[in-house]
Enzyme design. Structure first.
Site, PDB file in Angstrom:
ATOM      1  N   GLU A  49      10.660   0.696  10.002  1.00 38.98           N
ATOM      2  CA  GLU A  49      11.621   1.778   9.758  1.00 38.98           C
ATOM      3  C   GLU A  49      10.883   3.058  10.071  1.00 38.98           C
ATOM      4  O   GLU A  49       9.975   3.453   9.334  1.00 38.98           O
ATOM      5  CB  GLU A  49      12.102   1.710   8.300  1.00 38.98           C
ATOM      6  CG  GLU A  49      13.431   2.407   8.101  1.00 38.98           C
ATOM      7  CD  GLU A  49      13.262   3.853   7.706  1.00 38.98           C
ATOM      8  OE1 GLU A  49      13.225   4.696   8.625  1.00 38.98           O
ATOM      9  OE2 GLU A  49      13.162   4.135   6.506  1.00 38.98           O
ATOM     10  N   GLU A 105      10.425  14.992  15.476  1.00 32.23           N
ATOM     11  CA  GLU A 105      10.682  15.007  14.046  1.00 32.23           C
ATOM     12  C   GLU A 105       9.788  16.079  13.419  1.00 32.23           C
ATOM     13  O   GLU A 105       8.573  16.028  13.562  1.00 32.23           O
ATOM     14  CB  GLU A 105      10.313  13.627  13.500  1.00 32.23           C
ATOM     15  CG  GLU A 105      10.736  13.401  12.103  1.00 32.23           C
ATOM     16  CD  GLU A 105      10.555  11.940  11.686  1.00 32.23           C
ATOM     17  OE1 GLU A 105       9.572  11.302  12.113  1.00 32.23           O
ATOM     18  OE2 GLU A 105      11.390  11.456  10.912  1.00 32.23           O
ATOM     19  N   LYS A 119       0.844  -1.201   0.000  1.00 33.70           N
ATOM     20  CA  LYS A 119       0.000   0.000   0.000  1.00 33.70           C
ATOM     21  C   LYS A 119       0.876   1.247   0.000  1.00 33.70           C
ATOM     22  O   LYS A 119       1.617   1.498   0.948  1.00 33.70           O
ATOM     23  CB  LYS A 119      -0.893   0.042   1.241  1.00 33.70           C
ATOM     24  CG  LYS A 119      -1.896   1.191   1.152  1.00 33.70           C
ATOM     25  CD  LYS A 119      -2.563   1.506   2.457  1.00 33.70           C
ATOM     26  CE  LYS A 119      -1.799   2.462   3.292  1.00 33.70           C
ATOM     27  NZ  LYS A 119      -1.647   3.814   2.700  1.00 33.70           N
ATOM     28  N   CYS A 155      13.429  10.668   6.610  1.00 32.67           N
ATOM     29  CA  CYS A 155      13.475  10.096   7.961  1.00 32.67           C
ATOM     30  C   CYS A 155      14.859  10.246   8.576  1.00 32.67           C
ATOM     31  O   CYS A 155      14.984  10.378   9.787  1.00 32.67           O
ATOM     32  CB  CYS A 155      13.036   8.645   7.948  1.00 32.67           C
ATOM     33  SG  CYS A 155      13.892   7.674   6.715  1.00 32.67           S
TER      34      CYS A 155
HETATM   35  P1  NAI Z   1       2.069   7.667   8.784  1.00 34.80           P
HETATM   36  O1  NAI Z   1       2.969   6.830   9.604  1.00 34.80           O
HETATM   37  O2  NAI Z   1       0.677   7.894   9.263  1.00 34.80           O
HETATM   38  O3  NAI Z   1       1.936   7.053   7.313  1.00 34.80           O
HETATM   39  C1  NAI Z   1       2.802   6.127   6.734  1.00 34.80           C
HETATM   40  C2  NAI Z   1       2.014   5.025   6.062  1.00 34.80           C
HETATM   41  O4  NAI Z   1       1.301   4.258   7.035  1.00 34.80           O
HETATM   42  C3  NAI Z   1       0.952   5.512   5.082  1.00 34.80           C
HETATM   43  O5  NAI Z   1       0.911   4.626   3.988  1.00 34.80           O
HETATM   44  C4  NAI Z   1      -0.328   5.414   5.890  1.00 34.80           C
HETATM   45  O6  NAI Z   1      -1.471   5.267   5.098  1.00 34.80           O
HETATM   46  C5  NAI Z   1      -0.088   4.166   6.698  1.00 34.80           C
HETATM   47  N1  NAI Z   1      -0.848   4.053   7.939  1.00 34.80           N
HETATM   48  C6  NAI Z   1      -1.365   5.050   8.705  1.00 34.80           C
HETATM   49  N2  NAI Z   1      -1.984   4.526   9.783  1.00 34.80           N
HETATM   50  C7  NAI Z   1      -1.841   3.186   9.709  1.00 34.80           C
HETATM   51  C8  NAI Z   1      -2.242   2.093  10.545  1.00 34.80           C
HETATM   52  N3  NAI Z   1      -2.890   2.285  11.681  1.00 34.80           N
HETATM   53  N4  NAI Z   1      -1.907   0.839  10.170  1.00 34.80           N
HETATM   54  C9  NAI Z   1      -1.226   0.627   9.039  1.00 34.80           C
HETATM   55  N5  NAI Z   1      -0.844   1.615   8.214  1.00 34.80           N
HETATM   56  C10 NAI Z   1      -1.127   2.882   8.540  1.00 34.80           C
HETATM   57  O7  NAI Z   1       2.782   9.045   8.531  1.00 34.80           O
HETATM   58  P2  NAI Z   1       2.090  10.457   8.168  1.00 34.80           P
HETATM   59  O8  NAI Z   1       0.872  10.711   8.994  1.00 34.80           O
HETATM   60  O9  NAI Z   1       1.928  10.504   6.726  1.00 34.80           O
HETATM   61  O10 NAI Z   1       3.219  11.471   8.647  1.00 34.80           O
HETATM   62  C11 NAI Z   1       3.253  11.912  10.004  1.00 34.80           C
HETATM   63  C12 NAI Z   1       4.677  12.040  10.486  1.00 34.80           C
HETATM   64  O11 NAI Z   1       5.305  10.769  10.457  1.00 34.80           O
HETATM   65  C13 NAI Z   1       5.555  12.909   9.639  1.00 34.80           C
HETATM   66  O12 NAI Z   1       5.437  14.250   9.953  1.00 34.80           O
HETATM   67  C14 NAI Z   1       6.898  12.383   9.959  1.00 34.80           C
HETATM   68  O13 NAI Z   1       7.358  12.957  11.155  1.00 34.80           O
HETATM   69  C15 NAI Z   1       6.665  10.901  10.168  1.00 34.80           C
HETATM   70  N6  NAI Z   1       6.975  10.099   8.971  1.00 34.80           N
HETATM   71  C16 NAI Z   1       8.140   9.411   8.944  1.00 34.80           C
HETATM   72  C17 NAI Z   1       8.492   8.713   7.818  1.00 34.80           C
HETATM   73  C18 NAI Z   1       9.757   7.958   7.725  1.00 34.80           C
HETATM   74  O14 NAI Z   1      10.243   7.727   6.640  1.00 34.80           O
HETATM   75  N7  NAI Z   1      10.306   7.495   8.806  1.00 34.80           N
HETATM   76  C19 NAI Z   1       7.669   8.720   6.620  1.00 34.80           C
HETATM   77  C20 NAI Z   1       6.426   9.408   6.774  1.00 34.80           C
HETATM   78  C21 NAI Z   1       6.131  10.091   7.897  1.00 34.80           C
END
Ligand code: NAI
Length: 790
Positions: A266, A397, A192, A300
């Site tokens: 990650e 972050e 996804k 990240c």
């Molecule tokens: P997120 O962690 O909510 O989203 C990442 C992925 O997880 C997306 O595909 C989302 O649809 C999915 N997701 C969301 N809730 C889920 C659940 N309960 N179970 C399974 N999958 C789920 O990140 P978001 O809200 O887009 O960004 C928020 C903050 O997270 C950012 O400001 C940043 O600080 C951090 N982040 C860190 C990343 C990294 O590469 N380590 C990447 C994206 C965000």
């Protein structure tokens, strides 16, 4: 404007990349996409679509299906159906598919780069020159692993159906990091993409079709967090690989606790960028541009905390501000743009909110002059100075183009500040002195450290975090292992449910009687805080003695002692081996008396065998201690990457009930050999073994605090260990319920959990009871990138 004028102002003209091919592709799909399931486009079961927008204009690009539980179920089914055929292929045949995917991505690289840029907002320069070439490299590299799999990973098998959930910051690159190793190892995939950036994953789906990848091997389901949750919870999924926020990582850890799903996370980071006074400051400034303004800081492993040695802080800040003034913010499709758009409104709001809060907490904010685009989601490159280490902008972050600067005086202070975070993903260290740089790199708690460089990635070099940045690695051999399981382990029968109920053995108020054993903390015997003991009875019901009933406070003391003994990691591997040989010697001298006492609990035959095998196991790990080395990678840059095996830190251990002595050594030795210190809860069947063991350790030069023992009720003490924020990992051997509890209770600091998955392990079989299976969990890999050349 005349040539002379242009020369003096050095103004750029617009240089937009031609989006024609990508727009034609979108037109061909009528700007509306279903899921890609079983090799075909499928409309969403519930008929729901959502818009994906261009963040640089706010305009709608396309409509994308919102995945429901039913859609996820269909995708998992398709992946399951495809598994047999995919795994039946010869390694070479799978390698050819990966190779073909690499070629086809390369062929469509312009379309993919433009799609990525319009969907995400990142500068075309980055998607074209960094993201897509790395995607291609990933598929080529893993085509090689598909070819070599059976030779290099004998005894392993694929996990099966893999659920992969990726974020929006590097949409296609994260897809490649997930899909390439999964396919190379013979898994099938349900992936996804993030809701803000689904387009390149859908374009990739079409590429899978074009190269004739068997149907159902790769399935793409689009949607938001609820779709991700449906993948995580689906019982037909054997492994989850996730990249995203730490909060969602925690939720996934909890959601998968009650299953045997393998898990790699990650997560976020707050990576330090350390500049020492002898650094080449101009290079460090360029490093910062790549470290925090690459991809608008939505990275990240972004170098988001600048730690400058006080003596050069002013000079570096000046140089940095000058450079920031030259960064161009604007339309991401323009080839001469440095900083593009922020992915979504919520993300921009978050950046604004955090910066405001940082200023309120005392930081001074500096942004260059310059005109911002009239529409779209943009944020200026920002420098926050005088940031207090406890300020929100130094701890959380931000995921935006915002650098939080602090100063330090000594290298020691630099390391303390660098490690002053719950995260541990990456770090950059700048110094012209190889000693300072490498000494600092070794002390920083992070999975990747770049020396005089930053944000370098390669498929051959594992990437992943320490601490709350997650666990598991992507890339390299260690990344492949995340998609493999040992066949014998997978097949091991379930352990019968262990009853460790209070009725088994009675609490008694101490003291009295024959044999009273104590706790062992910091190299000293200690009384239990509770003042209570457990009466231990043998096979025939005969009273054998009393064992202390450890509690939360005892574990706390033991964890503290384990931390104080952290110097164990710094002793040489040779010396650690010597200590283990010495333990073996002393155990063998006491073999008779120990096995006689043990015999009363578990029978003579097993007791004698356990002692004998324990001595062998000690020899085995003494041998491993100085041989389980890391490796050196040669990425296609002028760098080497030194992949070091580092210990995890202080680790909690729950010993198996049925093999009191051999089980203890089988779990404790790999950890201790690797340089970890441990807090062990010995077998509840015969905790009196503690008394024999501390006598052996006391006489064998095991430094106090390296091995701490707190006997007590397993399930109660497991809870304390799993919830303890100062433990880096818990190893838990027990029935299904106990293993699930270990995972579920560990989400506070996201410690690594290694269990027997409720399965029976034959500790008398060296294949099952010792070696790399354990050692691989006793270490974490740190990649230190070191440049060479001029
Ligand atoms: P997120 O962690 O909510 O989203 C990442 C992925 O997880 C997306 O595909 C989302 O649809 C999915 N997701 C969301 N809730 C889920 C659940 N309960 N179970 C399974 N999958 C789920 O990140 P978001 O809200 O887009 O960004 C928020 C903050 O997270 C950012 O400001 C940043 O600080 C951090 N982040 C860190 C990343 C990294 O590469 N380590 C990447 C994206 C965000």
């Amino acid at each position: 404007m005349s040539v002379i004028e242009k020369f003096t102002t050095m103004e750029y003209g617009p240089a937009p990349e031609d989006p024609k091919e990508s727009l034609q592709w979108l037109d061909r799909h009528k700007h509306r996409f279903g899921h890609f399931i079983g090799g075909a486009w499928k409309a969403p079961a519930e008929g729901q679509y959502f818009d994906t927008l261009d963040p640089s204009t706010g305009e709608k690009i396309a409509e994308v299906a919102q995945g429901s539980v039913a859609d996820v179920h269909a995708a998992v089914k398709a992946a399951r159906n495809a598994l047999k055929e995919w795994q039946a292929l010869m390694p070479h045949a799978r390698a050819k598919f990966l190779y073909a995917l690499a070629r086809q991505v390369q062929k469509h690289s312009r379309r993919l780069a433009v799609l990525e840029t319009i969907d995400n907002g990142k500068p075309i320069r980055e998607s074209r020159d960094i993201d897509i070439p790395l995607v291609v490299r990933h598929f080529y590299y893993h085509a090689g692993w598909a070819q070599l799999l059976e030779q290099e990973f004998p005894g392993y098998q694929a996990c099966g159906v893999v659920g992969q959930i990726i974020p929006w910051n590097f949409p296609l690159l994260m897809l490649a990091w997930k899909i390439a190793p999964a396919l190379a190892t013979g898994n099938t995939v349900v992936l996804k993409p993030a809701e803000y950036t689904p387009l390149t994953a859908l374009a990739f789906a079409e590429i899978c079709d074009e190269v004739g990848l068997p149907k159902g091997v790769v399935n793409i389901v689009t949607g938001d967090g609820s779709t991700g949750e449906a993948i995580v919870k689906h019982s037909g999924v054997d492994k989850i690989a996730f990249t995203g926020s730490t909060e969602v990582g925690r939720a996934i850890r909890r959601a998968t606790a009650n299953s045997h799903k393998k898990l790699s996370l990650e997560l976020g980071g707050k990576s330090p960028f350390l500049v020492f006074e002898d650094a080449d400051l101009d290079s460090a400034v360029e490093g910062l541009v790549d470290g925090i303004w690459f991809n608008q800081g939505q990275v990240c492993c972004a170098g988001s905390r600048l730690l400058m040695q006080e003596s050069i802080a002013e000079k570096l800040t000046r140089k940095l501000q000058m450079r920031m003034s030259t960064l161009r913010v604007g339309a991401p499709l323009d080839k001469a743009i440095d900083i593009g758009a922020i992915v979504a409104r919520v993300q921009l709001d978050r950046i604004e909110r955090l910066v405001k809060q940082g200023i309120a907490e005392g930081a001074s904010c500096w942004q260059p002059e310059g005109v911002m685009p009239a529409r779209g989601l943009y944020y200026k490159p920002t420098l926050l100075s005088n940031v207090h280490p406890s300020s929100i902008v130094a701890q959380e972050e931000i995921f935006g183009p915002v650098l939080a600067a602090m100063t330090f005086r000594t290298p020691k202070e630099a390391v303390e500040l660098a490690n002053n975070t719950a995260y541990g993903l990456a770090a950059s260290v700048w110094s012209e002195s190889v000693n300072v740089a490498l000494q600092t790199a070794a002390q920083i708690k992070a999975g990747v450290v770049w020396v005089n460089s930053t944000n370098l990635f390669d498929a051959a070099c594992g990437f992943g975090g320490y601490r709350e940045s997650g666990f598991g690695r992507e890339g390299g051999k260690e990344g492949l292992r995340e998609y493999l399981e040992l066949a014998w382990f997978r097949k091991a029968p379930a352990l019968p449910k262990t009853s460790s109920k209070k009725s088994d053995q009675a609490d008694v108020a101490s003291p009295t009687v024959d044999r009273t054993v104590k706790l062992y903390i910091g190299g000293k015997q200690a009384r239990p805080d509770s003042g209570y003991s457990l009466e231990i009875r043998g096979k025939n019901g005969k009273r054998l003695g009393e064992s202390p009933l450890g509690n939360r406070k005892d574990i706390r003391n033991a964890v503290e002692a384990a931390h104080k003994a952290a110097g164990w990691a710094k002793t040489t591997a040779h010396n650690r081996a010597q200590v283990l040989y010495y333990v073996a010697e002393n155990l063998s001298q006491r073999a008779g008396e120990i096995s006689d006492r043990l015999a009363a609990a578990i029978g003579k035959k097993q007791a004698v065998q356990e002692v004998q095998f324990s001595i062998e196991r000690l020899f085995s790990y003494a041998a491993w201690t100085d041989k389980f080395d890391g490796s050196v990678h040669n990425p296609p840059f002028r760098n080497i990457s030194v992949a070091m095996n580092e210990p995890l830190g202080a680790v909690g251990v729950i010993c198996p009930a049925e093999v009191p002595l051999l089980g203890f050594f089988s779990l404790v030795l790999p950890l201790v050999a690797a340089g970890n210190t441990v807090v062990v809860v010995p077998s509840e069947t015969y905790p009196l073994i503690t008394g024999d063991l501390y006598q052996v350790f006391d006489t064998s030069d095991v430094p106090g605090g390296v091995i701490n023992m707190v006997p007590g009720r397993t399930s109660e003490l497991l809870k304390v260990l799993a919830e303890h924020d100062d433990l880096a990992a818990v190893w838990c051997y027990g029935d299904d319920e106990l293993c699930a509890a270990a995972k579920a209770l560990s989400t506070g600091n996201l410690k690594q959990i290694f269990t027997n998955e409720g399965r029976t392990i034959d500790f008398f079989d060296p294949q099952q009871g010792e070696g790399p299976f354990y050692l691989l969990h006793a270490y974490q890999v740190k990649n230190i990138w070191v440049p060479y050349g001029e």
